[in-house]
Design a protein around this motif. Structure first.
Motif, PDB file in Angstrom:
ATOM      1  N   MET A 102       0.844  -1.191   0.000  1.00  0.00           N
ATOM      2  CA  MET A 102       0.000   0.000   0.000  1.00  0.00           C
ATOM      3  C   MET A 102       0.880   1.242   0.000  1.00  0.00           C
ATOM      4  SD  MET A 102      -2.829   1.224   2.768  1.00  0.00           S
ATOM      5  CE  MET A 102      -4.368   1.112   1.934  1.00  0.00           C
ATOM      6  N   ALA A 103       0.435   2.268  -0.692  1.00  0.00           N
ATOM      7  CA  ALA A 103       1.175   3.531  -0.767  1.00  0.00           C
ATOM      8  C   ALA A 103       1.268   4.172   0.615  1.00  0.00           C
ATOM      9  CB  ALA A 103       0.491   4.474  -1.736  1.00  0.00           C
ATOM     10  N   LYS A 104       2.330   4.916   0.815  1.00  0.00           N
ATOM     11  CA  LYS A 104       2.504   5.633   2.076  1.00  0.00           C
ATOM     12  C   LYS A 104       1.943   7.044   1.937  1.00  0.00           C
ATOM     13  CE  LYS A 104       6.455   2.969   3.405  1.00  0.00           C
ATOM     14  NZ  LYS A 104       6.163   2.234   4.550  1.00  0.00           N
ATOM     15  N   PRO A 105       1.386   7.598   3.014  1.00  0.00           N
ATOM     16  CA  PRO A 105       0.802   8.939   2.926  1.00  0.00           C
ATOM     17  C   PRO A 105       1.877  10.013   2.778  1.00  0.00           C
ATOM     18  CG  PRO A 105       0.724   8.160   5.179  1.00  0.00           C
ATOM     19  CD  PRO A 105       1.219   7.017   4.345  1.00  0.00           C
ATOM     20  N   VAL A 106       1.497  11.093   2.096  1.00  0.00           N
ATOM     21  CA  VAL A 106       2.383  12.246   1.923  1.00  0.00           C
ATOM     22  C   VAL A 106       1.627  13.524   2.241  1.00  0.00           C
ATOM     23  CG1 VAL A 106       3.824  11.157   0.147  1.00  0.00           C
ATOM     24  CG2 VAL A 106       1.836  12.493  -0.544  1.00  0.00           C
ATOM     25  N   HIS A 107       2.378  14.556   2.622  1.00  0.00           N
ATOM     26  CA  HIS A 107       1.869  15.925   2.664  1.00  0.00           C
ATOM     27  C   HIS A 107       2.303  16.557   1.350  1.00  0.00           C
ATOM     28  CE1 HIS A 107       0.555  15.951   6.814  1.00  0.00           C
ATOM     29  NE2 HIS A 107       1.740  15.561   7.238  1.00  0.00           N
ATOM     30  N   ALA A 108       1.589  17.559   0.893  1.00  0.00           N
ATOM     31  CA  ALA A 108       1.923  18.196  -0.383  1.00  0.00           C
ATOM     32  C   ALA A 108       1.875  19.716  -0.240  1.00  0.00           C
ATOM     33  CB  ALA A 108       0.948  17.749  -1.461  1.00  0.00           C
ATOM     34  N   ALA A 109       2.765  20.363  -0.994  1.00  0.00           N
ATOM     35  CA  ALA A 109       2.810  21.822  -0.984  1.00  0.00           C
ATOM     36  C   ALA A 109       3.059  22.328  -2.397  1.00  0.00           C
ATOM     37  CB  ALA A 109       3.901  22.326  -0.048  1.00  0.00           C
ATOM     38  N   LEU A 110       2.485  23.468  -2.689  1.00  0.00           N
ATOM     39  CA  LEU A 110       2.720  24.158  -3.952  1.00  0.00           C
ATOM     40  C   LEU A 110       3.297  25.515  -3.599  1.00  0.00           C
ATOM     41  CD1 LEU A 110       2.528  24.291  -6.988  1.00  0.00           C
ATOM     42  CD2 LEU A 110       0.165  25.017  -6.758  1.00  0.00           C
ATOM     43  N   ASN A 111       4.568  25.724  -3.972  1.00  0.00           N
ATOM     44  CA  ASN A 111       5.324  26.904  -3.530  1.00  0.00           C
ATOM     45  C   ASN A 111       5.335  26.909  -2.002  1.00  0.00           C
ATOM     46  OD1 ASN A 111       5.870  27.690  -6.196  1.00  0.00           O
ATOM     47  ND2 ASN A 111       3.882  28.698  -6.323  1.00  0.00           N
ATOM     48  N   ASP A 112       4.811  27.933  -1.349  1.00  0.00           N
ATOM     49  CA  ASP A 112       4.820  27.990   0.122  1.00  0.00           C
ATOM     50  C   ASP A 112       3.467  27.656   0.737  1.00  0.00           C
ATOM     51  OD1 ASP A 112       7.499  28.760   0.187  1.00  0.00           O
ATOM     52  OD2 ASP A 112       7.000  30.882  -0.015  1.00  0.00           O
TER      53      ASP A 112
ATOM     54  N   LEU B 133      -6.420  16.939  -8.875  1.00  0.00           N
ATOM     55  CA  LEU B 133      -5.496  16.844 -10.007  1.00  0.00           C
ATOM     56  C   LEU B 133      -4.716  18.146 -10.154  1.00  0.00           C
ATOM     57  CD1 LEU B 133      -7.672  15.093 -12.735  1.00  0.00           C
ATOM     58  CD2 LEU B 133      -5.874  14.094 -11.322  1.00  0.00           C
ATOM     59  N   PHE B 134      -3.411  18.026 -10.361  1.00  0.00           N
ATOM     60  CA  PHE B 134      -2.537  19.183 -10.524  1.00  0.00           C
ATOM     61  C   PHE B 134      -1.673  18.989 -11.754  1.00  0.00           C
ATOM     62  CE2 PHE B 134      -3.549  19.024  -6.064  1.00  0.00           C
ATOM     63  CZ  PHE B 134      -3.762  20.352  -5.723  1.00  0.00           C
ATOM     64  N   ALA B 135      -1.770  19.912 -12.714  1.00  0.00           N
ATOM     65  CA  ALA B 135      -0.904  19.868 -13.888  1.00  0.00           C
ATOM     66  C   ALA B 135       0.386  20.629 -13.616  1.00  0.00           C
ATOM     67  CB  ALA B 135      -1.619  20.464 -15.095  1.00  0.00           C
ATOM     68  N   ASN B 136       0.435  21.367 -12.522  1.00  0.00           N
ATOM     69  CA  ASN B 136       1.612  22.137 -12.141  1.00  0.00           C
ATOM     70  C   ASN B 136       2.709  21.196 -11.652  1.00  0.00           C
ATOM     71  OD1 ASN B 136       3.499  23.751 -10.691  1.00  0.00           O
ATOM     72  ND2 ASN B 136       1.971  25.375 -10.602  1.00  0.00           N
ATOM     73  N   ARG B 137       3.889  21.300 -12.211  1.00  0.00           N
ATOM     74  CA  ARG B 137       5.001  20.409 -11.866  1.00  0.00           C
ATOM     75  C   ARG B 137       5.764  20.847 -10.614  1.00  0.00           C
ATOM     76  NH1 ARG B 137       2.867  16.886 -14.611  1.00  0.00           N
ATOM     77  NH2 ARG B 137       3.168  16.777 -16.834  1.00  0.00           N
ATOM     78  N   LYS B 138       5.367  21.961 -10.003  1.00  0.00           N
ATOM     79  CA  LYS B 138       6.101  22.478  -8.846  1.00  0.00           C
ATOM     80  C   LYS B 138       5.608  21.905  -7.517  1.00  0.00           C
ATOM     81  CE  LYS B 138       7.333  26.770 -11.111  1.00  0.00           C
ATOM     82  NZ  LYS B 138       7.285  28.228 -11.059  1.00  0.00           N
ATOM     83  N   ILE B 139       4.720  20.937  -7.555  1.00  0.00           N
ATOM     84  CA  ILE B 139       4.215  20.338  -6.317  1.00  0.00           C
ATOM     85  C   ILE B 139       5.330  19.544  -5.644  1.00  0.00           C
ATOM     86  CG2 ILE B 139       2.682  18.552  -5.412  1.00  0.00           C
ATOM     87  CD1 ILE B 139       0.556  19.538  -7.137  1.00  0.00           C
ATOM     88  N   LYS B 140       5.489  19.759  -4.371  1.00  0.00           N
ATOM     89  CA  LYS B 140       6.478  19.033  -3.568  1.00  0.00           C
ATOM     90  C   LYS B 140       5.737  18.080  -2.641  1.00  0.00           C
ATOM     91  CE  LYS B 140      10.041  21.520  -4.891  1.00  0.00           C
ATOM     92  NZ  LYS B 140      10.872  21.070  -5.945  1.00  0.00           N
ATOM     93  N   LEU B 141       6.240  16.861  -2.544  1.00  0.00           N
ATOM     94  CA  LEU B 141       5.643  15.850  -1.681  1.00  0.00           C
ATOM     95  C   LEU B 141       6.584  15.543  -0.529  1.00  0.00           C
ATOM     96  CD1 LEU B 141       4.334  13.431  -4.450  1.00  0.00           C
ATOM     97  CD2 LEU B 141       3.108  15.288  -3.323  1.00  0.00           C
ATOM     98  N   TYR B 142       6.022  15.374   0.657  1.00  0.00           N
ATOM     99  CA  TYR B 142       6.792  15.112   1.870  1.00  0.00           C
ATOM    100  C   TYR B 142       6.210  13.893   2.568  1.00  0.00           C
ATOM    101  CZ  TYR B 142       8.183  19.887   0.923  1.00  0.00           C
ATOM    102  OH  TYR B 142       8.641  21.038   0.318  1.00  0.00           O
ATOM    103  N   ARG B 143       7.067  12.917   2.849  1.00  0.00           N
ATOM    104  CA  ARG B 143       6.611  11.706   3.537  1.00  0.00           C
ATOM    105  C   ARG B 143       6.037  12.028   4.901  1.00  0.00           C
ATOM    106  NH1 ARG B 143      11.216   7.314   3.387  1.00  0.00           N
ATOM    107  NH2 ARG B 143      12.322   9.261   3.530  1.00  0.00           N
ATOM    108  N   VAL B 144       5.004  11.294   5.302  1.00  0.00           N
ATOM    109  CA  VAL B 144       4.368  11.461   6.606  1.00  0.00           C
ATOM    110  C   VAL B 144       4.811  10.305   7.483  1.00  0.00           C
ATOM    111  CG1 VAL B 144       2.169  11.484   7.838  1.00  0.00           C
ATOM    112  CG2 VAL B 144       2.350  12.587   5.609  1.00  0.00           C
ATOM    113  N   ASP B 145       5.282  10.637   8.688  1.00  0.00           N
ATOM    114  CA  ASP B 145       5.585   9.600   9.670  1.00  0.00           C
ATOM    115  C   ASP B 145       4.300   9.274  10.397  1.00  0.00           C
ATOM    116  OD1 ASP B 145       8.295   9.542   9.033  1.00  0.00           O
ATOM    117  OD2 ASP B 145       8.715  11.229  10.385  1.00  0.00           O
ATOM    118  N   ARG B 146       3.922   8.018  10.355  1.00  0.00           N
ATOM    119  CA  ARG B 146       2.640   7.636  10.976  1.00  0.00           C
ATOM    120  C   ARG B 146       2.690   7.691  12.454  1.00  0.00           C
ATOM    121  NH1 ARG B 146      -0.226   3.042   7.418  1.00  0.00           N
ATOM    122  NH2 ARG B 146       0.518   3.760   5.450  1.00  0.00           N
TER     123      ARG B 146
END
Length: 74
Positions: free
Chosen positions: A1-11, A61-74
Motif C-alpha cells: 500500500m502507498a505511504k501517505p504524503v503531505h503536499a505543498a505548492l510553492n509555500d 489533479l494538478f498539472a503544475n510540476r512544482k508540487i512538492k511531496l513530503y513523507r508522513v511519519d505515521r
C-alpha cells in the motif's frame, strides 16, 4: 500500500477540498483527449499529479510540476 504524503505548492500546504485532510496518496494521471484516443496516441497525452485524500478519497489533479511531496511519519 502507498505511504501517505503531505503536499505543498510553492509555500502553500495543500489540504483536501472536501474534508480538509492533509494526507494524500500520490499517483500519475494521464489527461487523455478524444482526438489522441481516436488516433491511438493516448500515450503521448499530458500527465498530471493526482493527490488522493487519505481520509475521504477525494481526488485532486494538478498539472503544475512544482508540487512538492513530503513523507508522513505515521
Amino acid at each position: 500500500m502507498a505511504k501517505p504524503v503531505h503536499a505543498a505548492l510553492n509555500d502553500t500546504w495543500i489540504s483536501c477540498q472536501f474534508c480538509d485532510g492533509d494526507r494524500f496518496r500520490e499517483r500519475s494521471v494521464k489527461l487523455n483527449s478524444g482526438g489522441m484516443e481516436f488516433l491511438n496516441l493516448a500515450w503521448a497525452d499530458e500527465s498530471a499529479t493526482g493527490l488522493i485524500c487519505w481520509d475521504c478519497g477525494y481526488v485532486h489533479l494538478f498539472a503544475n510540476r512544482k508540487i512538492k511531496l513530503y513523507r508522513v511519519d505515521r
